[in-house]
Write a protein that holds these residues in place. Structure first.
Motif, PDB file in Angstrom:
ATOM      1  N   ILE A  70       0.866  -1.178   0.000  1.00  0.00           N
ATOM      2  CA  ILE A  70       0.000   0.000   0.000  1.00  0.00           C
ATOM      3  C   ILE A  70       0.906   1.232   0.000  1.00  0.00           C
ATOM      4  CG2 ILE A  70      -1.644   1.299   1.426  1.00  0.00           C
ATOM      5  CD1 ILE A  70      -2.767  -1.494   2.255  1.00  0.00           C
ATOM      6  N   PRO A  71       0.564   2.276  -0.774  1.00  0.00           N
ATOM      7  CA  PRO A  71       1.455   3.433  -0.900  1.00  0.00           C
ATOM      8  C   PRO A  71       1.689   4.198   0.406  1.00  0.00           C
ATOM      9  CG  PRO A  71      -0.172   3.399  -2.661  1.00  0.00           C
ATOM     10  CD  PRO A  71      -0.594   2.369  -1.668  1.00  0.00           C
ATOM     11  N   ASP A  72       2.721   5.011   0.385  1.00  0.00           N
ATOM     12  CA  ASP A  72       3.042   5.913   1.488  1.00  0.00           C
ATOM     13  C   ASP A  72       2.361   7.249   1.200  1.00  0.00           C
ATOM     14  OD1 ASP A  72       4.116   7.668   3.333  1.00  0.00           O
ATOM     15  OD2 ASP A  72       6.197   7.050   3.019  1.00  0.00           O
ATOM     16  N   PHE A  73       1.371   7.602   2.004  1.00  0.00           N
ATOM     17  CA  PHE A  73       0.637   8.846   1.796  1.00  0.00           C
ATOM     18  C   PHE A  73       1.174   9.989   2.651  1.00  0.00           C
ATOM     19  CE2 PHE A  73      -2.231   5.549   0.332  1.00  0.00           C
ATOM     20  CZ  PHE A  73      -2.633   6.060  -0.896  1.00  0.00           C
ATOM     21  N   GLY A  74       2.382   9.816   3.146  1.00  0.00           N
ATOM     22  CA  GLY A  74       3.042  10.901   3.859  1.00  0.00           C
ATOM     23  C   GLY A  74       3.528  10.569   5.241  1.00  0.00           C
ATOM     24  N   ASN A  75       2.976   9.514   5.833  1.00  0.00           N
ATOM     25  CA  ASN A  75       3.362   9.153   7.203  1.00  0.00           C
ATOM     26  C   ASN A  75       3.810   7.698   7.315  1.00  0.00           C
ATOM     27  OD1 ASN A  75       2.571  11.513   9.231  1.00  0.00           O
ATOM     28  ND2 ASN A  75       1.037  11.447   7.595  1.00  0.00           N
ATOM     29  N   GLY A  76       4.332   7.158   6.222  1.00  0.00           N
ATOM     30  CA  GLY A  76       4.847   5.805   6.262  1.00  0.00           C
ATOM     31  C   GLY A  76       3.966   4.800   5.547  1.00  0.00           C
TER      32      GLY A  76
END
Length: 440
Positions: free
Chosen positions: A303-309
């Motif tokens: 699952i992508p990193d949306f800014g917090n890991g």
């Protein structure tokens, strides 16, 4: 959790007649309230009653219990109910004197039953050798109020299922580890490329069953910086209705608006059957369908990193002994069944079907798909890297589960995420405070 008030018992008693009617009337997940029961029986043997939360593993459990009857000389009366109906039955079981000796259900149901005095801790039964062979995530989900209260044959695997050929044809980079997951920008670029290459709806979210998104979408929420519950107060205020959580659910609306997600999808096979999606946010339980339909094209990516890991979610079906087993004098028999379920043979019977991660390290080591380079290695890698998050372990689980099912369905249908989550958090917390499930 010891600080939690125990008013839930009084609440359960006060609501017993209402819930009993619900239990007799079935649920929206079932066409009827008649239990499905295994036909195996051993006359004259010690007899135990088991209630199972019905799911993809039902046939495996029936086979498992049939084998155990022969191996252990115990009659196992196993009954299968949809999750909501099982919960309704268990709420009134102590009142009407119909409690099972063992429960096989989502681990998140156990705290509520423990708080009513229905669950028997198993610390005196489980051996140090077995416990040391368990995944830490399994120990975490099986521990409540400082006590071991269940066992589990597997932990969940959650990532994005992907169609390899579709990604390659669209010129999309395929990450193989959580350490090289897409960033938010890369994810959006991938969606755009897939759409441009002719993939009708690049992302499948299982819109036809929004309750499942309470689990599968949690890594998105945490990566945005949000959560479902404040783990210090055990209230949803300041977490579910936070700017970060709202942003995460606004993202669903954005994907729908961009044409990347089909909000009207009311079927399961958009990814593996109709091939109108290249990515699917579903877990290990879709292993058989995906692999049978897509073969080597069925892969998993982080699952992508949306800014917090980068995150995954953890949690599974657990086996728990009830205090009724003690009262009925069959606690040892129940433990023999729970212990036997942890044999490698029985663990493999389940994981071979559902593609989950064996709960025992020694069993996991024997599975080629969980070794580096194997199709499911990412599931293992994520758990061993401790990037898995649990949904709130609280007696309020069914309250949150039901409220989030409605909230997510509304958001998919076009409701404003901020307004919806703010109202949802307030409604959940009203019930939590009323029952004393928060930490004061």
């Amino acid at each position: 959790m010891k600080k939690m008030m125990k008013r839930v018992v009084a609440g359960a008693l006060a609501l017993s007649m209402t819930v009993l009617m619900a239990a007799c009337g079935g649920s929206d997940e079932s066409t009827g309230s008649v239990a499905q029961t295994s036909s195996g029986s051993t006359a004259g043997a010690t007899s135990i009653k088991v209630w199972v939360s019905s799911g993809a593993e039902d046939d495996v459990y029936r086979e498992t219990f049939d084998k155990m009857e022969t191996e252990l000389g115990i009659t196992i009366n196993d009954e299968y109910y949809p999750k909501d109906e099982l919960d309704s039955k268990l709420q009134v079981a102590p009142v009407v004197g119909d409690a099972p000796d063992m429960i096989v259900a989502d681990y998140l149901l156990i705290p509520g039953y423990y708080e009513t005095g229905m669950i028997q801790p198993i610390d005196e039964y489980i051996s140090d050798d077995l416990k040391s062979d368990l995944l830490q995530s399994v120990i975490a989900e099986s521990t409540y109020d400082g006590k071991m209260v269940s066992t589990a044959q597997f932990d969940s695997g959650l990532a994005l299922w992907a169609n390899k050929s579709m990604l390659e044809e669209a010129g999309v980079r395929i990450p193989t580890s959580y350490t090289d997951a897409w960033t938010k920008e890369e994810f959006e670029d991938a969606l755009a490329k897939l759409k441009a290459s002719g993939v009708e709806y690049p992302m499948y979210l299982r819109q036809n069953n929004p309750s499942s998104l309470y689990y599968t979408y949690m890594p998105f929420v945490v990566s945005f910086g949000g959560d479902y519950m404040n783990r210090d107060t055990m209230l949803t205020e300041g977490a579910l209705d936070s700017e970060a959580s709202i942003a995460a659910f606004d993202y669903i609306s954005w994907m729908i608006d961009q044409g990347y997600v089909n909000a009207a999808c009311d079927y399961e096979d958009a990814f593996y059957g109709r091939k109108e999606s290249a990515l699917s946010l579903t877990g290990h339980w879709m292993y058989t369908q995906h692999v049978d339909a897509l073969g080597d094209d069925a892969i998993i990516i982080p699952i992508p990193d949306f800014g917090n890991g980068v995150y995954t979610c953890t949690g599974s079906t657990v086996w728990a002994m009830t205090t009724a087993a003690v009262d009925n004098g069959v606690a040892d028999a129940v433990w023999s069944v729970m212990e036997k379920s942890m044999d490698p043979e029985h663990i493999n019977m389940v994981t071979d079907v559902n593609g989950a991660i064996p709960s025992r390290l020694s069993v996991m080591e024997q599975d080629p798909e969980l070794q580096e380079g194997g199709r499911l290695y990412l599931y293992r890698e994520q758990l061993e890297a401790n990037i898995a998050v649990q949904r709130p372990l609280t007696p309020a689980h069914m309250t949150i589960y039901s409220a989030m099912q409605s909230a997510i369905a509304d958001i998919i249908a076009g409701a404003d995420a901020g307004e919806t989550l703010t109202a949802t958090a307030q409604s959940i917390d009203d019930i939590i405070v009323e029952n004393g499930w928060n930490i004061e």
